[in-house]
Design a protein around this motif. Sequence first.
Motif, short mmCIF file in Angstrom:
data_model
loop_
_atom_site.label_atom_id
_atom_site.label_comp_id
_atom_site.label_asym_id
_atom_site.label_seq_id
_atom_site.Cartn_x
_atom_site.Cartn_y
_atom_site.Cartn_z
N PHE A 1 0.83 -1.21 0.00
CA PHE A 1 0.00 0.00 0.00
C PHE A 1 0.86 1.25 0.00
O PHE A 1 0.42 2.33 0.35
CB PHE A 1 -0.93 -0.02 1.20
CG PHE A 1 -1.68 -1.31 1.30
CD1 PHE A 1 -2.75 -1.55 0.47
CD2 PHE A 1 -1.28 -2.29 2.18
CE1 PHE A 1 -3.42 -2.74 0.53
CE2 PHE A 1 -1.95 -3.50 2.25
CZ PHE A 1 -3.02 -3.72 1.42
N GLY A 2 2.11 1.07 -0.36
CA GLY A 2 2.97 2.24 -0.49
C GLY A 2 4.01 2.36 0.61
O GLY A 2 4.97 3.11 0.48
N GLY A 3 3.85 1.58 1.69
CA GLY A 3 4.83 1.62 2.78
C GLY A 3 4.69 2.94 3.53
O GLY A 3 4.72 4.01 2.95
N PHE A 4 4.50 2.88 4.81
CA PHE A 4 4.24 4.10 5.57
C PHE A 4 5.38 4.49 6.49
O PHE A 4 5.39 5.56 7.05
CB PHE A 4 2.98 3.94 6.41
CG PHE A 4 1.81 3.51 5.60
CD1 PHE A 4 1.23 4.38 4.68
CD2 PHE A 4 1.31 2.23 5.70
CE1 PHE A 4 0.17 3.99 3.91
CE2 PHE A 4 0.25 1.83 4.93
CZ PHE A 4 -0.33 2.70 4.04
N GLY A 5 6.33 3.58 6.68
CA GLY A 5 7.38 3.84 7.66
C GLY A 5 8.48 4.72 7.09
O GLY A 5 8.63 4.86 5.89
N GLN A 6 9.22 5.31 8.01
CA GLN A 6 10.39 6.05 7.60
C GLN A 6 11.58 5.28 8.12
O GLN A 6 11.64 4.96 9.31
CB GLN A 6 10.38 7.44 8.24
CG GLN A 6 10.11 8.58 7.28
CD GLN A 6 10.16 9.88 8.04
OE1 GLN A 6 9.38 10.09 8.97
NE2 GLN A 6 11.07 10.75 7.66
N GLN A 7 12.51 4.96 7.24
CA GLN A 7 13.68 4.17 7.65
C GLN A 7 14.29 4.74 8.93
O GLN A 7 14.65 5.91 8.99
CB GLN A 7 14.72 4.21 6.51
CG GLN A 7 15.80 3.15 6.62
CD GLN A 7 15.24 1.74 6.41
OE1 GLN A 7 14.40 1.53 5.54
NE2 GLN A 7 15.70 0.79 7.22
N GLY A 8 14.36 3.89 9.95
CA GLY A 8 15.03 4.31 11.18
C GLY A 8 14.12 5.02 12.17
O GLY A 8 14.48 5.18 13.33
N TYR A 9 12.93 5.42 11.73
CA TYR A 9 12.04 6.14 12.64
C TYR A 9 10.81 5.32 13.04
O TYR A 9 10.06 5.71 13.90
CB TYR A 9 11.55 7.45 11.99
CG TYR A 9 12.63 8.49 11.91
CD1 TYR A 9 12.78 9.41 12.95
CD2 TYR A 9 13.51 8.54 10.83
CE1 TYR A 9 13.78 10.36 12.87
CE2 TYR A 9 14.50 9.48 10.76
CZ TYR A 9 14.64 10.40 11.78
OH TYR A 9 15.62 11.35 11.72
N GLY A 10 10.64 4.20 12.36
CA GLY A 10 9.47 3.39 12.64
C GLY A 10 8.21 4.03 12.07
O GLY A 10 8.27 4.97 11.28
N TYR A 11 7.07 3.49 12.49
CA TYR A 11 5.78 3.96 11.99
C TYR A 11 5.13 4.91 12.98
O TYR A 11 5.19 4.70 14.18
CB TYR A 11 4.84 2.78 11.76
CG TYR A 11 5.33 1.80 10.73
CD1 TYR A 11 5.21 2.06 9.37
CD2 TYR A 11 5.92 0.59 11.12
CE1 TYR A 11 5.66 1.16 8.43
CE2 TYR A 11 6.37 -0.32 10.18
CZ TYR A 11 6.23 -0.03 8.83
OH TYR A 11 6.68 -0.92 7.90
N ASN A 12 4.48 5.93 12.44
CA ASN A 12 3.61 6.76 13.25
C ASN A 12 2.30 5.98 13.45
O ASN A 12 1.58 5.69 12.49
CB ASN A 12 3.33 8.09 12.52
CG ASN A 12 2.36 8.96 13.28
OD1 ASN A 12 1.34 8.48 13.77
ND2 ASN A 12 2.65 10.25 13.35
N VAL A 13 2.03 5.62 14.71
CA VAL A 13 0.94 4.69 15.01
C VAL A 13 -0.41 5.21 14.51
O VAL A 13 -1.15 4.52 13.83
CB VAL A 13 0.89 4.40 16.53
CG1 VAL A 13 -0.37 3.65 16.91
CG2 VAL A 13 2.12 3.61 16.97
#
Lengths: 228, 228
Positions: free
Chosen positions: B57-69
Amino acid sequence: MYRIRPRVPMAVVRRLPKYYRYLGDLMERGVGRISSKEFGRLLGFTASQIRQDLNYFGGFGQQGYGYNVEELREQIGKILGLDKKYNIIIVGAGNLGQAIANYTGFQESGFALKAMFDINPRLIGMSIRDVRIRDLDDIEGFMLEERIDIAVICTPKEAAQGVADRLVKAGIRAIWNFAPEDLEVPEDVVVENVHLSESLISLAYLANERETGGIGEEQRAERNNARA
Amino acid sequence: MYRIRPRVPMAVVRRLPKYYRYLGDLMERGVGRISSKEFGRLLGFTASQIRQDLNYFGGFGQQGYGYNVEELREQIGKILGLDKKYNIIIVGAGNLGQAIANYTGFQESGFALKAMFDINPRLIGMSIRDVRIRDLDDIEGFMLEERIDIAVICTPKEAAQGVADRLVKAGIRAIWNFAPEDLEVPEDVVVENVHLSESLISLAYLANERETGGIGEEQRAERNNARA
């Protein structure tokens, strides 16, 4: 016969209740014998899959004669342990708990509801089909006196893990969990989850996909599988 | 964004509601960000599986920062179509139908119960949470006037296929089926089955296996999977 080969693959175990149900339908319709080919067509499986599955338990068919419907159903019932009686309690006597308590199909299959438990004083003391709703605080005492095989958890999400912990401590080994929570239990306890919300959400997603055009082959295959 | 790649594997679709549920739990606990590793541990998946799933779905995470819940939950909610409203009817207003009608969790997720239908004169005219139980014979007329997205079948086994046929004729495209019957519907109708008896029977079988010693590795794996 049916305890000789205990390592039956889970996929086969999952199919047995369906076999059992369809054989019951056939009996009701007065069908005495059925070939693996016909039976497969009915269930949406291949004949060889049916034969393979049933071979785990010794194979019941006679080459060229098909299966005796009543006999096969009885044997599968034994394999599934449906010739035994199971004592059940329900924890959480709200709407869902009451619905399960009211569902007579389970009683007919040998699952006997022994008690319900709740923390709501307005529910405690009431009876559903002659089964009393008791105070959750009495559950440990109750389980000392009665052999309980399966506990059904119908509590709100927040209460589910705490209830599971108490049940496990009191000796329960099988939990049917309707709370939208993934329970942590020791290795030797079996949990079967029914996550109704997730099921409904998946359905809505698939219906949406459908409307916006283009359902994939895979979805179609799963759908047919689910129906089979 | 989420309609660009319609061919999402069913296994991923099946996992999304679980992601959504866990993200809601994290939000309630005040967690703002989570790494794919931590999130994976929580769900019992590997970090790479989580990343792979969300990449559809496009990937939501930022490398090294994890996901904004909160953001991830909102996005998955959109993918699942939970930002929309769904109109539902329930056919079969017995205990199970009433339990589903009473379950407020669905309403909160955007599923609005518009009507219930039954053939029992003692039930017709009653209301459950302000939703009227109507005569099944009025269902076609009702569906001409209201857009209904999902029909829930809670009838006895014998009535289920007939009800499904009428629903399909009246234009329904998604059926949530609780009757212990595998419905035959046209290709463009989605059916999601909840076969409660089969679930309970499987649980009893697994509990028996456990008692008689020797649960296989595979069963253990599935159990852990089911809990994850």
